[in-house]
Write a protein that holds these residues in place. Structure first.
Motif, PDB file in Angstrom:
ATOM      1  N   ARG A 381     -56.659  35.754 -33.495  1.00  0.00           N
ATOM      2  CA  ARG A 381     -57.851  35.257 -32.816  1.00  0.00           C
ATOM      3  C   ARG A 381     -57.610  33.882 -32.201  1.00  0.00           C
ATOM      4  O   ARG A 381     -58.289  33.504 -31.240  1.00  0.00           O
ATOM      5  CB  ARG A 381     -59.023  35.209 -33.795  1.00  0.00           C
ATOM      6  CG  ARG A 381     -59.511  36.605 -34.189  1.00  0.00           C
ATOM      7  CD  ARG A 381     -60.550  36.561 -35.296  1.00  0.00           C
ATOM      8  NE  ARG A 381     -61.053  37.909 -35.582  1.00  0.00           N
ATOM      9  CZ  ARG A 381     -61.822  38.219 -36.619  1.00  0.00           C
ATOM     10  NH1 ARG A 381     -62.179  37.269 -37.493  1.00  0.00           N
ATOM     11  NH2 ARG A 381     -62.242  39.467 -36.806  1.00  0.00           N
ATOM     12  N   GLY A 383     -54.893  33.087 -30.646  1.00  0.00           N
ATOM     13  CA  GLY A 383     -53.956  33.230 -29.540  1.00  0.00           C
ATOM     14  C   GLY A 383     -52.575  32.690 -29.829  1.00  0.00           C
ATOM     15  O   GLY A 383     -51.857  32.270 -28.917  1.00  0.00           O
ATOM     16  N   ARG A 414     -56.739  36.167 -26.339  1.00  0.00           N
ATOM     17  CA  ARG A 414     -55.827  36.188 -27.480  1.00  0.00           C
ATOM     18  C   ARG A 414     -54.393  36.460 -27.033  1.00  0.00           C
ATOM     19  O   ARG A 414     -53.444  36.109 -27.736  1.00  0.00           O
ATOM     20  CB  ARG A 414     -56.289  37.243 -28.493  1.00  0.00           C
ATOM     21  CG  ARG A 414     -57.607  36.897 -29.164  1.00  0.00           C
ATOM     22  CD  ARG A 414     -58.181  38.058 -29.961  1.00  0.00           C
ATOM     23  NE  ARG A 414     -59.477  37.701 -30.553  1.00  0.00           N
ATOM     24  CZ  ARG A 414     -60.257  38.540 -31.207  1.00  0.00           C
ATOM     25  NH1 ARG A 414     -59.886  39.804 -31.362  1.00  0.00           N
ATOM     26  NH2 ARG A 414     -61.408  38.135 -31.705  1.00  0.00           N
TER      27      ARG A 414
END
Length: 493
Positions: A381, A383, A414
């Protein structure tokens, strides 16, 4: 009923855990929504707590008339105020389900039997969104008495979640009797249930059990349902006396992504390496490894949904083209780390290993990095993954749910792919999302997926096979892509 779910404290509160797919059967049993689906027909939502819905010509205003005969599990009558409270609590509590309210600019109650939702732009998918169990209607009076609030600061002031682990405040056919994190949840029949399908059992037990134990239980038990027996094993149980076996493709898609942010990985962000992966993956082998019932993900939208691509439109493996892209990248001995979560599926390790071996044929070295759910989700989440193997469960059966995969969408970000990376594609997606006529929407989603398949750093892989095994004395055991299993439909023959 046996599942391998792992319950957490928020999984008793629809405003916090209502989109957790393994907990959804419980929410659906305890809480009703304004609209629902019947007979596994996901093409059109139908009335449930609402008796009717009327949309404005531009699909920005939705007016719901409520049924007059609905009561909560304690006997309190449901009013429009409860609906407004429930929706605003989801929006303001700012937990995972809050994104379902994205774009909703107001929720009002002109009178006790009417609710009006308005959206910032045309949103033809909103009726589909409102079938999600997270959008359940809860008893405002009871929640407020136990710390619940729909105020704008609900994310810090709402304290009702803990109490909801001891009680349910919905209108569904069952109510919560007891809850034990990572063990089992016990439901009992709602004596005040208003609906047409009265509870068929006094008690329903939803147990957290590993797949191996599920297989043992189902072969020696009665009135049992097992949700996680691997399809390779379940397919061998079809001839066993006293069992009913269903094999089907899941709407939960597995996808691979390469992070387009060079600060995360210059190798993963290289366009030629991304294309090498696109054409070098062994898609056929991945489908085979995913087990009986699995189908190729031709695009991001699952089969059976509006705008889904036929399998013939999927990207085909082309090793010669893939090897040329590696050469064109100018990167010597490219190496990438592949992150994925353990425990999410029996298939994930097998799929990761096949991805590793197929890319090795191109000269790309993939280092496998399995992670726990806590660490894996945080990195994903945030990234931070150079390459990731994850899955996506539909939150509602409409292609708008898959706008998460466009540049600037949830999954796009992401993967380090902001809207600015491909503004033309982002604009195309925005136009598609606001199209109101279904036939036009379907055609535009087909065109959008064709573009994504050749331009995106996200690669749809497979809709894996799943099974539901039940004792043959039961009827009404039917998979749903919205709420997994409808406990109220299950009964003895």
């Amino acid at each position: 009923m046996d599942s391998k779910f792992s319950f957490t404290s928020k999984d008793a509160d629809p405003a916090r855990g209502g989109v957790d797919f393994t907990a959804v059967p419980l929410f659906h049993a305890m809480y009703d929504t304004l609209l629902t689906f019947t007979n596994n027909d996901y093409t059109k939502p139908v009335a449930s707590l609402a008796s009717s819905v009327t949309a404005s010509a531009d699909d920005t205003t939705f007016t719901f008339k409520l049924r007059p005969d609905v009561t909560f599990s304690n006997g309190d009558p449901m009013t429009s105020g409860d609906v407004v409270f429930s929706f605003l609590r989801v929006q303001n509590i700012k937990d995972t389900p809050s994104y379902l309210m994205a774009g909703v600019t107001s929720v009002t109650a002109p009178d006790a039997s009417t609710v009006v939702l308005t959206t910032a732009s045309p949103d033809p998918a909103l009726p589909f969104v409102l079938t999600n169990p997270a959008m359940a209607v809860t008893d405002a009076k009871q929640l407020q008495a136990h710390g619940g609030t729909d105020s704008q600061d609900a994310s810090t002031t709402d304290t009702a979640t803990g109490w909801l682990g001891t009680a349910s405040v919905g209108t569904g056919p069952y109510v919560l009797k007891s809850y034990s994190a990572s063990a089992q949840v016990v439901l009992t029949a709602n004596p005040h249930y208003w609906g047409p399908n009265k509870p068929n059992y006094k008690t329903v037990v939803y147990s957290a059990v590993d797949p191996a134990t599920q297989a043992l239980n189902i072969q020696r038990g009665t009135d049992e349902v097992a949700l996680d027996i691997p399809t390779t094993q379940a397919s061998g149980m079809t001839s066993q006396h006293g069992l009913s076996v269903q094999l089907f493709s899941s709407p939960i898609s597995f996808f691979l992504f390469m992070n387009s942010n060079p600060a995360i990985s210059s190798t993963a962000a290289n366009p030629d390496i991304q294309n090498a992966v696109r054409y070098g993956l062994d898609y056929t082998g991945l489908v085979s490894l995913a087990g009986p019932g699995s189908v190729r993900a031709a695009g991001i939208v699952p089969p059976g949904f509006l705008g889904a691509l036929p399998e013939s439109d999927a990207i085909a493996t082309d090793l010669a083209k893939a090897k040329q892209y590696v050469k064109d990248s100018g990167i010597q001995n490219p190496t990438i780390q592949l992150n994925y979560q353990t425990g999410t599926s029996a298939n994930v390790q097998t799929l990761a290993t096949r991805i590793q071996s197929s890319l090795a044929q191109l000269g790309i070295t993939v280092t496998l990095t399995p992670q726990s759910a806590i660490v894996g989700l945080q990195d994903y989440r945030g990234g931070k993954d150079a390459m990731g193997l994850f899955n996506w469960a539909p939150d509602y059966p409409d292609p708008n749910d898959y706008l998460a995969f466009i540049p600037g969408g949830t999954v796009g970000l992401r993967a380090g792919w902001p809207a600015s990376a491909n503004p033309g594609l982002a604009a195309q997606a925005a136009t598609t999302a606001s199209t109101t006529v279904d036939s036009d929407r379907g055609a535009k989603y087909v065109a959008l997926q064709h573009e994504l398949n050749v331009a995106s750093p996200i690669y749809p892989l497979v809709f894996p096979g799943e099974s539901i095994v039940s004792t043959s004395n039961l009827s009404g055991v039917q998979f749903s892509s919205v709420w997994y299993l409808d406990f109220s439909q299950i009964k003895n023959k």
